[in-house]
Design a protein around this motif. Structure first.
Motif, PDB file in Angstrom:
ATOM      1  N   LEU A 113       8.234  -5.704   0.237  1.00  0.00           N
ATOM      2  CA  LEU A 113       6.883  -6.329   0.120  1.00  0.00           C
ATOM      3  C   LEU A 113       6.056  -6.466   1.467  1.00  0.00           C
ATOM      4  O   LEU A 113       5.130  -5.987   1.774  1.00  0.00           O
ATOM      5  CB  LEU A 113       7.139  -7.809  -0.349  1.00  0.00           C
ATOM      6  N   LEU A 114       7.105  -6.610   2.494  1.00  0.00           N
ATOM      7  CA  LEU A 114       6.747  -6.616   4.089  1.00  0.00           C
ATOM      8  C   LEU A 114       5.971  -5.105   4.519  1.00  0.00           C
ATOM      9  O   LEU A 114       5.098  -5.105   4.978  1.00  0.00           O
ATOM     10  CB  LEU A 114       7.697  -6.991   4.967  1.00  0.00           C
ATOM     11  N   ILE A 115       6.864  -4.291   3.796  1.00  0.00           N
ATOM     12  CA  ILE A 115       6.210  -2.783   4.217  1.00  0.00           C
ATOM     13  C   ILE A 115       5.128  -2.478   3.418  1.00  0.00           C
ATOM     14  O   ILE A 115       3.938  -1.888   3.784  1.00  0.00           O
ATOM     15  CB  ILE A 115       7.552  -1.775   3.817  1.00  0.00           C
ATOM     16  N   PHE A 116       5.051  -2.916   2.326  1.00  0.00           N
ATOM     17  CA  PHE A 116       3.777  -2.783   1.389  1.00  0.00           C
ATOM     18  C   PHE A 116       2.604  -3.395   1.943  1.00  0.00           C
ATOM     19  O   PHE A 116       1.484  -2.614   2.096  1.00  0.00           O
ATOM     20  CB  PHE A 116       4.024  -3.271  -0.208  1.00  0.00           C
ATOM     21  N   TRP A 117       2.835  -4.518   2.816  1.00  0.00           N
ATOM     22  CA  TRP A 117       1.725  -5.414   3.293  1.00  0.00           C
ATOM     23  C   TRP A 117       1.510  -5.214   4.617  1.00  0.00           C
ATOM     24  O   TRP A 117       0.728  -5.834   5.496  1.00  0.00           O
ATOM     25  CB  TRP A 117       1.683  -6.996   2.820  1.00  0.00           C
ATOM     26  N   SER A 139      -1.295  -7.238   9.993  1.00  0.00           N
ATOM     27  CA  SER A 139      -0.021  -7.947  10.018  1.00  0.00           C
ATOM     28  C   SER A 139       1.125  -7.295  10.697  1.00  0.00           C
ATOM     29  O   SER A 139       1.938  -8.305  11.141  1.00  0.00           O
ATOM     30  CB  SER A 139       0.370  -7.823   8.495  1.00  0.00           C
ATOM     31  N   PHE A 140       1.013  -5.996  11.192  1.00  0.00           N
ATOM     32  CA  PHE A 140       1.700  -5.525  11.876  1.00  0.00           C
ATOM     33  C   PHE A 140       1.787  -6.183  13.378  1.00  0.00           C
ATOM     34  O   PHE A 140       2.621  -6.565  14.015  1.00  0.00           O
ATOM     35  CB  PHE A 140       1.511  -3.859  12.036  1.00  0.00           C
ATOM     36  N   SER A 141       0.549  -6.236  13.880  1.00  0.00           N
ATOM     37  CA  SER A 141       0.328  -6.705  15.184  1.00  0.00           C
ATOM     38  C   SER A 141       0.730  -8.105  15.437  1.00  0.00           C
ATOM     39  O   SER A 141       1.690  -8.328  16.390  1.00  0.00           O
ATOM     40  CB  SER A 141      -1.232  -6.764  15.401  1.00  0.00           C
ATOM     41  N   ILE A 142       0.756  -9.089  14.162  1.00  0.00           N
ATOM     42  CA  ILE A 142       1.033 -10.269  14.366  1.00  0.00           C
ATOM     43  C   ILE A 142       2.588 -10.372  14.361  1.00  0.00           C
ATOM     44  O   ILE A 142       3.210 -11.020  15.206  1.00  0.00           O
ATOM     45  CB  ILE A 142       0.523 -11.346  13.300  1.00  0.00           C
ATOM     46  N   ASN A 143       3.073  -9.716  13.339  1.00  0.00           N
ATOM     47  CA  ASN A 143       4.489  -9.766  13.224  1.00  0.00           C
ATOM     48  C   ASN A 143       5.511  -9.368  14.189  1.00  0.00           C
ATOM     49  O   ASN A 143       6.434  -9.482  14.538  1.00  0.00           O
ATOM     50  CB  ASN A 143       5.070  -9.124  11.816  1.00  0.00           C
ATOM     51  N   VAL A 161       2.707 -14.373   6.708  1.00  0.00           N
ATOM     52  CA  VAL A 161       1.879 -13.682   7.609  1.00  0.00           C
ATOM     53  C   VAL A 161       1.231 -12.592   6.530  1.00  0.00           C
ATOM     54  O   VAL A 161      -0.117 -12.612   6.368  1.00  0.00           O
ATOM     55  CB  VAL A 161       2.380 -13.145   8.795  1.00  0.00           C
ATOM     56  N   SER A 162       2.127 -11.698   6.146  1.00  0.00           N
ATOM     57  CA  SER A 162       1.659 -10.532   5.320  1.00  0.00           C
ATOM     58  C   SER A 162       1.004 -10.923   4.106  1.00  0.00           C
ATOM     59  O   SER A 162      -0.137 -10.399   3.763  1.00  0.00           O
ATOM     60  CB  SER A 162       2.959  -9.554   5.106  1.00  0.00           C
ATOM     61  N   LEU A 163       1.414 -11.883   3.404  1.00  0.00           N
ATOM     62  CA  LEU A 163       0.851 -12.424   2.168  1.00  0.00           C
ATOM     63  C   LEU A 163      -0.437 -13.034   2.196  1.00  0.00           C
ATOM     64  O   LEU A 163      -1.381 -12.676   1.484  1.00  0.00           O
ATOM     65  CB  LEU A 163       1.827 -13.318   1.385  1.00  0.00           C
ATOM     66  N   LEU A 164      -0.608 -13.900   3.211  1.00  0.00           N
ATOM     67  CA  LEU A 164      -1.845 -14.407   3.697  1.00  0.00           C
ATOM     68  C   LEU A 164      -2.830 -13.561   3.896  1.00  0.00           C
ATOM     69  O   LEU A 164      -3.845 -13.479   3.249  1.00  0.00           O
ATOM     70  CB  LEU A 164      -1.758 -15.518   4.755  1.00  0.00           C
ATOM     71  N   ASN A 165      -2.489 -12.609   4.615  1.00  0.00           N
ATOM     72  CA  ASN A 165      -3.530 -11.540   5.157  1.00  0.00           C
ATOM     73  C   ASN A 165      -3.965 -10.514   3.857  1.00  0.00           C
ATOM     74  O   ASN A 165      -5.025 -10.403   3.876  1.00  0.00           O
ATOM     75  CB  ASN A 165      -3.086 -10.522   6.027  1.00  0.00           C
ATOM     76  N   TRP A 166      -2.800 -10.282   3.030  1.00  0.00           N
ATOM     77  CA  TRP A 166      -3.593  -9.694   1.870  1.00  0.00           C
ATOM     78  C   TRP A 166      -4.244 -10.726   0.892  1.00  0.00           C
ATOM     79  O   TRP A 166      -5.498 -10.015   0.518  1.00  0.00           O
ATOM     80  CB  TRP A 166      -2.102  -9.397   1.265  1.00  0.00           C
ATOM     81  N   CYS A 167      -3.972 -11.689   0.818  1.00  0.00           N
ATOM     82  CA  CYS A 167      -4.950 -12.709  -0.070  1.00  0.00           C
ATOM     83  C   CYS A 167      -6.383 -12.531   0.485  1.00  0.00           C
ATOM     84  O   CYS A 167      -7.352 -12.588   0.032  1.00  0.00           O
ATOM     85  CB  CYS A 167      -4.520 -14.077   0.126  1.00  0.00           C
ATOM     86  N   TYR A 168      -6.450 -13.052   1.813  1.00  0.00           N
ATOM     87  CA  TYR A 168      -7.483 -12.696   2.599  1.00  0.00           C
ATOM     88  C   TYR A 168      -8.498 -11.698   2.148  1.00  0.00           C
ATOM     89  O   TYR A 168      -9.890 -11.834   1.703  1.00  0.00           O
ATOM     90  CB  TYR A 168      -7.657 -12.922   4.113  1.00  0.00           C
ATOM     91  N   ALA A 205      -1.009   7.879  -0.129  1.00  0.00           N
ATOM     92  CA  ALA A 205      -0.995   8.193   1.164  1.00  0.00           C
ATOM     93  C   ALA A 205      -0.760   6.969   1.941  1.00  0.00           C
ATOM     94  O   ALA A 205       0.124   7.216   3.107  1.00  0.00           O
ATOM     95  CB  ALA A 205      -2.325   8.725   1.683  1.00  0.00           C
ATOM     96  N   THR A 206      -1.334   5.933   1.699  1.00  0.00           N
ATOM     97  CA  THR A 206      -0.778   4.522   2.546  1.00  0.00           C
ATOM     98  C   THR A 206       0.202   4.208   2.585  1.00  0.00           C
ATOM     99  O   THR A 206       0.958   4.206   3.537  1.00  0.00           O
ATOM    100  CB  THR A 206      -1.866   3.489   1.969  1.00  0.00           C
ATOM    101  N   MET A 207       1.105   4.123   1.021  1.00  0.00           N
ATOM    102  CA  MET A 207       2.446   3.679   1.195  1.00  0.00           C
ATOM    103  C   MET A 207       3.356   4.789   1.793  1.00  0.00           C
ATOM    104  O   MET A 207       4.259   4.214   2.210  1.00  0.00           O
ATOM    105  CB  MET A 207       2.717   3.546  -0.451  1.00  0.00           C
ATOM    106  N   SER A 208       3.205   6.106   1.473  1.00  0.00           N
ATOM    107  CA  SER A 208       4.052   7.013   2.082  1.00  0.00           C
ATOM    108  C   SER A 208       4.167   6.751   3.676  1.00  0.00           C
ATOM    109  O   SER A 208       5.347   6.694   4.101  1.00  0.00           O
ATOM    110  CB  SER A 208       3.706   8.483   1.872  1.00  0.00           C
ATOM    111  N   THR A 209       2.851   6.434   4.274  1.00  0.00           N
ATOM    112  CA  THR A 209       3.009   6.326   5.782  1.00  0.00           C
ATOM    113  C   THR A 209       3.609   5.323   6.090  1.00  0.00           C
ATOM    114  O   THR A 209       4.132   4.992   7.435  1.00  0.00           O
ATOM    115  CB  THR A 209       1.703   6.494   6.436  1.00  0.00           C
ATOM    116  N   ARG A 210       3.495   4.158   5.321  1.00  0.00           N
ATOM    117  CA  ARG A 210       4.163   2.752   5.562  1.00  0.00           C
ATOM    118  C   ARG A 210       5.804   2.694   5.288  1.00  0.00           C
ATOM    119  O   ARG A 210       6.484   2.145   6.037  1.00  0.00           O
ATOM    120  CB  ARG A 210       3.586   1.499   4.817  1.00  0.00           C
ATOM    121  N   PHE A 211       6.283   3.397   4.184  1.00  0.00           N
ATOM    122  CA  PHE A 211       7.475   3.332   3.700  1.00  0.00           C
ATOM    123  C   PHE A 211       8.510   4.278   4.593  1.00  0.00           C
ATOM    124  O   PHE A 211       9.632   4.336   4.835  1.00  0.00           O
ATOM    125  CB  PHE A 211       7.712   3.514   2.209  1.00  0.00           C
TER     126      PHE A 211
END
Lengths: 273, 111
Positions: free
Chosen positions: A139-143, A148-152, A170-177, B19-25
């Motif tokens: 989930l963290l990678i998905f978000w 989210s990266f900069s904060i975490n 942090v990640s979930l909140l940002n996604w919701c926003y 594209a987004t998910m491949s670069t993230r994962f």
């Protein structure tokens, strides 16, 4: 109330949940459940303030995006679904143009990969922090958007706060926003009663502060200088639309060439930054 | 409305997601916790963040026209305000809010 699920809470909580339907130790069970939910609550209290600039920025930018898609004639569900699934601001704006031009799947994929390539760096930087967090990791990678990266990446999570839950909030909140912003923009249009011109600067200001904070904390400034000068030089040479890939190449090259120097500077001053 | 038929729209959106998910994962799939991460990648993990933040600041400001319009002055002044506020108080939210307020005042009232 905690339901049994995999991950950190699972092994501690599960036996007590079985006990919960029996007459044994109801008070003890309640206490254990309280502890588990207080882990999440403490993490939420630590995480939420960090996301306030993003709350402002994402609601605003998300609304602008939702409004844009509506004015281009898309069904209001488009911005919501795209915000939920792509979850990458700059690509979503470009995707609007892609949807409006003729169908070119290969060009679309290449363009999207180019815009999103910077996430590769985020992943490398977050390998240690995001690994080993169980069901939270994917989930963290998905978000993992820029913000989210900069904060975490920079947040110093206090000892009493659960790291995994902090990152997740942090990640979930940002996604919701972002999803909320896009949805409000698509459904309602412009709702803010004041002149919002310039409000998007909140994202720039946040990243500038994060950059400055990292600068003040780090023991050597090679990386910061490389990132700043490399991207400025590439911006001048390649222009605003195509400078990210050359910049990433520059950074990678400079960090590789200067590795000895940087590691010595880090080592001399103490622990690695 | 898009001239594209619906299935093609879905493909475009799916490609953007892929594209987004491949670069993230990808980094997490290549460097799994089963094998030790190569020292060079560990070094990159330490050295990259600062470089990325520099890059992201420039990325945010990439569309500022230095040669025309307001010559990037509102951005420069607001950034300076953000930095000074942060050096003075070290309150992240205050610095961000202050810098943004300065920028909004500048673009709405001055430039």
């Amino acid at each position: 109330m905690i339901k049994p699920r995999c991950g950190r809470d699972f092994p501690i909580i599960y036996p007590f949940l079985i006990l919960k339907d029996t007459p044994f130790f109801p008070a003890l069970i309640d206490e254990v459940i309280d502890v588990a939910s207080s882990i999440r609550r403490t993490a939420f209290r630590a995480a939420f303030p960090k996301t306030i600039p993003i709350l402002t920025g994402f609601l605003f930018l998300g609304m602008a995006y939702g409004i844009l898609m509506r004015t281009k004639g898309f069904h209001p569900l488009y911005p919501t679904v795209m915000a939920m699934t792509i979850f990458g601001g700059s690509l979503e704006y470009v995707a609007v143009e892609m949807l409006l031009s003729s169908f070119a799947p290969v060009a679309t994929l290449l363009m999207a990969l180019m815009i999103q390539a910077r996430h590769l760096f985020y992943g490398i930087a977050m390998l240690d922090k995001y690994r080993g967090l169980g069901w939270k990791t994917p989930l963290l990678i998905f978000w993992m958007c820029d913000e989210s990266f900069s904060i975490n990446c920079t947040a110093e999570v206090p000892d009493e706060v659960d790291r995994g839950w902090f990152y997740l909030w942090v990640s979930l909140l940002n996604w919701c926003y972002w999803v909320a912003g896009a949805t409000i923009g698509a459904q309602v249009g412009a709702v803010l009663p004041f002149d919002t011109e310039g409000l998007d600067f909140v994202m720039t200001a946040m990243l500038a502060v994060i950059f400055l904070d990292a600068w003040l904390k780090e023991k050597q400034h090679w990386s910061s200088v490389i990132g700043l000068c490399g991207s400025l030089a590439c911006l001048l040479i390649f222009g605003a639309d195509g400078f990210m890939l050359p910049t990433m190449a520059c950074i990678l090259l400079a960090l590789t060439v200067l590795r000895g120097l940087i590691e010595r500077a880090e080592g001399k001053a103490g622990d690695a930054v | 409305m898009s001239p594209m038929p619906f299935p093609q729209q879905v493909i475009v959106i799916l490609l953007c997601i892929a594209a987004t998910m491949s670069t993230r994962f990808l980094p997490f799939l290549i460097f799994t916790s089963k094998k030790p991460t190569p020292p060079f990648v560990q070094y990159l993990g330490r050295a990259l963040p600062s470089a990325i933040f520099g890059m992201l600041v420039v990325y945010c400001l990439r569309n500022v026209e230095v040669l025309s319009g307001s010559h990037g002055l509102p951005e420069a002044i607001a950034l300076a305000a953000t930095f000074l506020l942060h050096l003075w108080k070290r309150q992240m939210l205050l610095s961000i809010a202050g810098g943004t307020a300065v920028y909004m005042l500048l673009v709405q009232l001055v430039f």
